[in-house]
Design an enzyme around this catalytic site. Structure first.
Site, mmCIF file in Angstrom:
data_model
loop_
_atom_site.group_PDB
_atom_site.id
_atom_site.type_symbol
_atom_site.label_atom_id
_atom_site.label_comp_id
_atom_site.label_asym_id
_atom_site.label_seq_id
_atom_site.Cartn_x
_atom_site.Cartn_y
_atom_site.Cartn_z
ATOM 1 N N ASP A 180 0.834 -1.189 0.000
ATOM 2 C CA ASP A 180 0.000 0.000 0.000
ATOM 3 C C ASP A 180 0.873 1.245 0.000
ATOM 4 O OD1 ASP A 180 -2.426 1.766 0.918
ATOM 5 O OD2 ASP A 180 -3.240 -0.255 0.751
ATOM 6 N N HIS A 221 -4.117 5.933 3.430
ATOM 7 C CA HIS A 221 -4.773 4.697 3.005
ATOM 8 C C HIS A 221 -4.134 3.466 3.632
ATOM 9 C CE1 HIS A 221 -5.993 1.451 0.185
ATOM 10 N NE2 HIS A 221 -7.093 2.180 0.045
ATOM 11 N N SER A 271 -11.426 -1.235 -1.012
ATOM 12 C CA SER A 271 -10.154 -1.414 -0.298
ATOM 13 C C SER A 271 -10.383 -1.941 1.113
ATOM 14 C CB SER A 271 -9.420 -0.069 -0.185
ATOM 15 O OG SER A 271 -8.712 0.241 -1.343
ATOM 16 N N ASN A 307 -13.309 0.256 -7.561
ATOM 17 C CA ASN A 307 -14.377 1.251 -7.383
ATOM 18 C C ASN A 307 -14.752 1.940 -8.695
ATOM 19 O OD1 ASN A 307 -13.906 0.615 -4.708
ATOM 20 N ND2 ASN A 307 -12.843 2.534 -4.241
ATOM 21 N N VAL A 346 -6.136 -14.883 -7.162
ATOM 22 C CA VAL A 346 -6.485 -13.905 -6.137
ATOM 23 C C VAL A 346 -7.936 -14.064 -5.703
ATOM 24 C CG1 VAL A 346 -6.730 -11.423 -5.708
ATOM 25 C CG2 VAL A 346 -4.762 -12.277 -6.995
#
Length: 481
Positions: free
Chosen positions: A220, A249, A402, A339, A355
């Site tokens: 991140d 974040h 997220s 998003n 994933v």
């Protein structure tokens, strides 16, 4: 006499055929080369081989090509060694970006070479293609060396990539793609209660496990390890980009996983491997192929059990190969669905088959409006108006897929503490089999299998893969907001 002559001729022909077969047997009877399907080059770097001359395909007779002589060396049943990299390049599709793709650094390329490439060869390659070095790094997951080089003239990235792919030294070439963290703007102040804890049945789950000593890597924008909610939670940090103040974040993601102060994370006993791969920008933070690869490789080398990827972007061949290698090591990979809304194509790395993709819901179990859709969505978790930790001892309300991904990463940490031998496939199957169905009946493109259930996942027996059309037992209706 004529009969004897005929028999003699037949015997001579048969002997010649046997001699030819013996020569062919010497070349081809080795069976499939042990390197078929493995990376080329020392330790596995430099592309992938398909069946070479040494591969015997059942039901197919392979003849010696005309002109083949023993003067052409056959190594491990394949073509001469000096031709392997060029042959390997043809096994893969081009790494050039699609015509309408713009999510990459406009004047950089990422080039993969075998670790055996000498400094002189690398220098010659750079001169041959008129490129300028920025950085290079050897990666353990791929066992190759990646180079990030800039294009100093006006040539397009696609043109340079295609040219590089024709060079026998180059295992792969591609753009340095751009990825974005998946947070919405800070939400208006609302109910600060952590409604996600009850939605995910975390209080019940914490009676059995809290993720103690499970390593969760957060790739991140950096983590404020001094935040009181994360005291003692950050095991180690790594800066893939020059060190600086962490963007909010990364701290929010780490808090949703491991907070144990004012906020309670999904796995308050987990240990965070904090990777700073995203550079703060005015509107958020931005990460590149090269820096994300450095983060994944470092996390795998440090023994990460889970890797959280709360970012999204285009399909990326180099990241795909790295994730595939990480999954083979048993690392569970979690990513935000994205998003970009209902009309967006699938975003990556969430859409990668290695994933577990997570989407976001609100306090009423309705889908987060900006959430991306797709059949790759595995499960959902709360992600709308979530109270999160931010640097300098702060807190704010925010929304995005997220945050849902972080919560599921925490749930996986609970599962791995209780059953350390779970494989990534078993984790995915248990999460989906124990999820609470939302929206249209059965798994769907909005919610996946439904809302994750930490307690259900923790106490579930080993679940077989969820068959197409199979259904979770529990169900609740909810429409799209």
């Amino acid at each position: 006499m004529r009969m004897q002559r005929t028999v003699l001729i037949c015997l001579i022909a048969a002997a010649a055929a046997l001699s030819t077969d013996a020569h062919a047997q010497k070349i081809f009877s080795r069976g499939p080369s042990p390197d078929v399907g493995r990376p080329v080059g020392p330790g596995g770097g430099g592309g992938f081989r398909g069946p070479g001359w040494g591969a015997v395909v059942p039901g197919i007779i392979m003849a010696v090509p005309q002109g083949h002589t023993s003067a052409s060396p056959v190594i491990d049943g394949n073509l001469p060694s000096q031709r392997r990299p060029q042959q390997a390049n043809r096994q893969r599709p081009s790494g050039a970006p699609p015509a309408n793709e713009r999510r990459f650094v406009p004047d950089e390329v990422v080039i993969e070479l075998s670790n055996s490439a000498s400094a002189q060869q690398v220098d010659a390659l750079q001169r041959r293609f008129r490129l300028t070095r920025i950085e290079s790094q050897r990666f353990q997951l791929s066992n190759t060396t990646l180079h990030r080089w800039s294009i100093p003239d006006r040539r397009s990235v696609a043109t340079v990539v295609r040219s590089l792919e024709g060079d026998r030294l180059v295992a792969s070439a591609q753009p340095n793609y751009l990825f974005a963290l998946q947070e919405d703007q800070a939400a208006a102040a609302g109910d600060p209660a952590q409604y996600g804890l009850a939605k995910l049945h975390l209080p019940q789950a914490h009676a059995h496990a809290k993720g103690a000593n499970v390593l969760v890597a957060v790739i991140d924008s950096g983590v404020d390890a001094n935040h009181p909610d994360l005291a003692g939670s950050v095991a180690e940090t790594f800066d893939a980009i020059p060190a600086g103040a962490p963007h909010k974040h990364g701290t929010a993601i780490a808090g949703l996983i491991a907070a144990h102060g004012k906020l309670l994370g999904a796995a308050p006993g987990a240990r965070i491997l904090a990777v700073r791969a995203f550079d703060p920008k005015e509107a958020g933070a931005e990460g590149t192929t090269f820096n994300i690869l450095k983060g994944i490789d470092w996390a795998a080398a440090r023994g990460a059990n889970v890797i959280n990827m709360s970012f999204a972007g285009p399909p990326d061949p180099a990241i795909r190969r790295s994730l595939e290698a990480a999954r083979r090591k048993g690392i569970v990979l979690i990513a935000a669905a994205g998003n970009a809304g209902a009309n967006s194509p699938p975003l990556y790395p969430a859409a990668d088959p290695n994933v577990i993709a997570v989407t976001a819901t609100d306090a009423d179990d309705k889908l987060f409006e900006q959430a991306s859709r797709g059949r790759h969505i595995a499960v959902a978790a709360p992600g709308t108006q979530i109270l999160v930790a931010i640097p300098d001892n702060g807190y704010e309300m925010s929304s995005g897929t997220s945050y849902s991904a972080a919560e599921v990463s925490g749930i996986v940490a609970l599962m791995l503490q209780r059953k350390p031998g779970l494989t990534p496939d078993q984790v995915r199957s248990i999460l989906r089999a124990t999820a609470r169905d939302l929206g249209p009946k059965g798994p769907d493109v909005m919610y996946g299998a439904g809302l994750a259930n930490a307690y259900g996942a923790l106490v579930a027996e080993m679940a077989p893969p969820l068959a197409a059309g199979s259904r979770p037992v529990e169900r609740a209706s909810a429409g799209v907001r």
